[in-house]
Design a protein around this motif. Structure first.
Motif, PDB file in Angstrom:
ATOM      1  N   TYR A 161     105.068 -14.952 -20.747  1.00  0.00           N
ATOM      2  CA  TYR A 161     104.891 -14.044 -19.668  1.00  0.00           C
ATOM      3  C   TYR A 161     105.731 -12.862 -19.918  1.00  0.00           C
ATOM      4  O   TYR A 161     106.934 -12.947 -19.720  1.00  0.00           O
ATOM      5  CB  TYR A 161     104.941 -14.766 -18.365  1.00  0.00           C
ATOM      6  CG  TYR A 161     104.608 -13.596 -17.266  1.00  0.00           C
ATOM      7  CD1 TYR A 161     103.400 -13.195 -16.757  1.00  0.00           C
ATOM      8  CD2 TYR A 161     105.483 -12.709 -16.878  1.00  0.00           C
ATOM      9  CE1 TYR A 161     102.962 -12.514 -15.873  1.00  0.00           C
ATOM     10  CE2 TYR A 161     105.292 -11.756 -15.933  1.00  0.00           C
ATOM     11  CZ  TYR A 161     104.167 -11.485 -15.472  1.00  0.00           C
ATOM     12  OH  TYR A 161     103.923 -10.459 -14.395  1.00  0.00           O
ATOM     13  N   ASP A 178      91.623 -21.453 -22.879  1.00  0.00           N
ATOM     14  CA  ASP A 178      91.778 -20.836 -21.704  1.00  0.00           C
ATOM     15  C   ASP A 178      93.048 -19.906 -21.595  1.00  0.00           C
ATOM     16  O   ASP A 178      94.169 -20.513 -21.439  1.00  0.00           O
ATOM     17  CB  ASP A 178      91.406 -21.663 -20.366  1.00  0.00           C
ATOM     18  CG  ASP A 178      91.545 -21.016 -19.130  1.00  0.00           C
ATOM     19  OD1 ASP A 178      91.728 -19.783 -19.054  1.00  0.00           O
ATOM     20  OD2 ASP A 178      91.584 -21.688 -17.946  1.00  0.00           O
ATOM     21  N   GLY A 179      92.975 -18.536 -21.591  1.00  0.00           N
ATOM     22  CA  GLY A 179      94.057 -17.975 -21.438  1.00  0.00           C
ATOM     23  C   GLY A 179      94.437 -17.162 -20.066  1.00  0.00           C
ATOM     24  O   GLY A 179      95.103 -16.116 -20.055  1.00  0.00           O
ATOM     25  N   THR A 180      93.727 -17.491 -19.216  1.00  0.00           N
ATOM     26  CA  THR A 180      93.666 -16.819 -17.787  1.00  0.00           C
ATOM     27  C   THR A 180      94.749 -17.243 -17.102  1.00  0.00           C
ATOM     28  O   THR A 180      95.271 -16.555 -16.133  1.00  0.00           O
ATOM     29  CB  THR A 180      92.333 -17.429 -17.014  1.00  0.00           C
ATOM     30  OG1 THR A 180      92.465 -19.011 -16.803  1.00  0.00           O
ATOM     31  CG2 THR A 180      91.051 -17.170 -17.703  1.00  0.00           C
ATOM     32  N   LYS A 181      95.787 -18.293 -17.658  1.00  0.00           N
ATOM     33  CA  LYS A 181      96.861 -18.498 -16.629  1.00  0.00           C
ATOM     34  C   LYS A 181      98.040 -17.540 -16.674  1.00  0.00           C
ATOM     35  O   LYS A 181      98.778 -17.383 -15.814  1.00  0.00           O
ATOM     36  CB  LYS A 181      97.296 -19.690 -17.365  1.00  0.00           C
ATOM     37  CG  LYS A 181      98.972 -20.369 -16.722  1.00  0.00           C
ATOM     38  CD  LYS A 181      99.185 -21.761 -16.969  1.00  0.00           C
ATOM     39  CE  LYS A 181     100.502 -22.019 -16.695  1.00  0.00           C
ATOM     40  NZ  LYS A 181     101.257 -23.349 -17.314  1.00  0.00           N
ATOM     41  N   GLY A 182      98.011 -16.644 -17.857  1.00  0.00           N
ATOM     42  CA  GLY A 182      98.858 -15.319 -17.829  1.00  0.00           C
ATOM     43  C   GLY A 182     100.097 -15.692 -18.952  1.00  0.00           C
ATOM     44  O   GLY A 182     100.945 -14.600 -18.787  1.00  0.00           O
ATOM     45  N   ARG A 206     101.327  -8.903 -22.290  1.00  0.00           N
ATOM     46  CA  ARG A 206     100.531  -7.860 -22.195  1.00  0.00           C
ATOM     47  C   ARG A 206     101.129  -6.686 -21.713  1.00  0.00           C
ATOM     48  O   ARG A 206     101.980  -6.500 -21.088  1.00  0.00           O
ATOM     49  CB  ARG A 206      99.621  -8.632 -21.175  1.00  0.00           C
ATOM     50  CG  ARG A 206      98.838  -9.786 -21.258  1.00  0.00           C
ATOM     51  CD  ARG A 206      97.970 -10.132 -20.064  1.00  0.00           C
ATOM     52  NE  ARG A 206      97.478 -11.471 -20.339  1.00  0.00           N
ATOM     53  CZ  ARG A 206      96.541 -12.085 -19.575  1.00  0.00           C
ATOM     54  NH1 ARG A 206      96.050 -11.380 -18.729  1.00  0.00           N
ATOM     55  NH2 ARG A 206      96.110 -13.151 -20.108  1.00  0.00           N
ATOM     56  N   THR A 249      98.164 -20.527 -24.691  1.00  0.00           N
ATOM     57  CA  THR A 249      97.093 -20.756 -23.756  1.00  0.00           C
ATOM     58  C   THR A 249      96.850 -22.232 -23.601  1.00  0.00           C
ATOM     59  O   THR A 249      97.486 -23.125 -24.027  1.00  0.00           O
ATOM     60  CB  THR A 249      95.576 -20.294 -24.443  1.00  0.00           C
ATOM     61  OG1 THR A 249      95.398 -21.171 -25.599  1.00  0.00           O
ATOM     62  CG2 THR A 249      95.808 -18.636 -24.882  1.00  0.00           C
ATOM     63  N   CYS A 276      98.061  -9.379 -25.950  1.00  0.00           N
ATOM     64  CA  CYS A 276      97.052  -8.462 -25.834  1.00  0.00           C
ATOM     65  C   CYS A 276      97.479  -7.356 -25.403  1.00  0.00           C
ATOM     66  O   CYS A 276      98.588  -6.977 -24.775  1.00  0.00           O
ATOM     67  CB  CYS A 276      95.883  -9.048 -25.297  1.00  0.00           C
ATOM     68  SG  CYS A 276      96.030  -9.611 -23.532  1.00  0.00           S
ATOM     69  N   GLN A 312     101.033 -15.027 -21.561  1.00  0.00           N
ATOM     70  CA  GLN A 312     100.893 -14.024 -22.856  1.00  0.00           C
ATOM     71  C   GLN A 312     101.529 -12.757 -22.778  1.00  0.00           C
ATOM     72  O   GLN A 312     101.377 -12.212 -21.364  1.00  0.00           O
ATOM     73  CB  GLN A 312      99.366 -13.646 -23.437  1.00  0.00           C
ATOM     74  CG  GLN A 312      98.451 -15.056 -23.576  1.00  0.00           C
ATOM     75  CD  GLN A 312      97.929 -15.471 -22.223  1.00  0.00           C
ATOM     76  OE1 GLN A 312      97.809 -14.492 -21.253  1.00  0.00           O
ATOM     77  NE2 GLN A 312      97.561 -16.710 -22.065  1.00  0.00           N
TER      78      GLN A 312
END
Length: 131
Positions: free
Chosen positions: A56, A85-89, A93, A81, A121, A91
């Motif tokens: 994060y 599923d990469g929605t946990k965050g 950004r 991920t 991303c 990554q």
């Protein structure tokens, strides 16, 4: 907020156990940050990665710095991920990599680059020079 400006990082070490993989280390490791700034710094002779933007991170900037004789990659941005599923965050950004001079990298590593991005991303990568 973390701000590092006009610093010189010299960390000579060589651990050749990491063959053909991405070592999760760096002379500077950003993890869990927002709006971190690394600017006008020199990374000379660091044995691993120069800057690791790990998991994060939001809106970090690495700018106007030099990476020379780096053992692995100059700047690395990597997240994770849950399967697909990469929605946990977890990554990096919205980060910016701007106007850096990156040369003589990969002294110890086999698969290295000036900049590496994996599971990250929305990165702005502009005006960097890799020689």
């Amino acid at each position: 907020n973390l701000v590092c400006q006009q610093l010189r990082f010299v960390v000579p070490y060589a651990d050749r156990l990491w063959d053909r993989s991405l070592r999760p280390t760096g002379a500077v490791i950003l993890e869990g940050t927002s709006n971190a700034l690394i600017s006008h710094c020199t990374f000379n002779g660091v044995g691993g990665n120069g800057v690791m933007i790990y998991l994060y991170n939001r809106a970090a900037t690495v700018s106007d710095s030099e990476f020379v004789w780096v053992g692995e990659s100059g700047i690395v941005s990597v997240g994770t991920t849950e399967r697909i599923d990469g929605t946990k965050g977890d990554q990096p950004r919205g980060n910016q990599i701007l106007r850096n001079l990156i040369h003589e990298v990969g002294i110890f590593g086999k698969q290295t680059a000036g900049y590496v991005q994996a599971m990250s991303c929305q990165t702005t990568l502009k005006y960097n020079v890799r020689t």
